[in-house]
Design an enzyme around this catalytic site. Structure first.
Site: not given
Length: 183
Positions: A39, A64, A119, A122, A145, A154
């Site tokens: 990120r 995050k 972004h 990423r 994640h 994805y």
């Protein structure tokens, strides 16, 4: 954010070329984002202590999701770090707002569309891994994640891997037939 746009190799080269011409100090950080999947906040806060044995080691306080994670570095990412090794921190002096603005200017100048934002780097990292056949659980781990559901956005990029999967199965069936004839 709902964005799933990723850069093709030609688009990446075009953005990096535009930045090289107009804002050369930002080229390394954009390439680093694409090669690591970090990120933007993670990359901009990266300290030299986070780099160990060709890997980035982020603590829970730097992510995050508050989970520590390790990201192996590509040779290009390592090369970027070597060029910057005399700085106090990896991306000293690069601020989020300026980076995002210049990236969006490059995208606009190249007519890449409003959905190409910082972004997107990423998403490019993740999309290339999935298109290359990397397991979604590995991609999820690299991205940090919390849930595989987030990474599944994805999955549609893996269609080429279906033929490879059947080829593996076909190969296993042939091996089993060979073994059966030996018994």
């Amino acid at each position: 954010e709902g964005r799933q746009r990723f850069l093709t190799a030609d688009e990446e080269n075009a953005i990096l070329g535009w930045l090289q011409e107009h804002h050369p100090d930002l080229v390394d950080v954009v390439k680093f984002l694409i090669d690591t999947g970090l990120r933007v906040s993670e990359a901009l806060s990266l300290q030299w202590g986070n780099i160990k044995d060709g890997r980035i080691e982020l603590t829970g306080g730097q992510t995050k999701t508050s989970k520590s994670r390790t990201i192996p570095l590509t040779s290009e990412a390592l090369s970027i770090l070597m060029r910057r090794r005399n700085l106090d921190s990896v991306f000293t002096g690069i601020h989020y707002r300026r980076l995002a603005l210049r990236f969006e200017q490059a995208s606009a100048a190249l007519n890449l569309g409003n959905d190409v934002v910082l972004h997107t780097c990423r998403h490019t990292f993740a999309s290339r891994l999935v298109q290359g056949g990397v397991d979604l659980y590995v991609v999820a781990s690299l991205l940090g994640h919390n849930s595989i559901v987030t990474t599944q956005r994805y999955a549609h990029l893996r269609t080429a891997n279906m033929d490879a999967a059947i080829a593996i199965l076909q190969g296993n069936q042939n091996d089993n037939r060979s073994n059966a004839s030996l018994s």
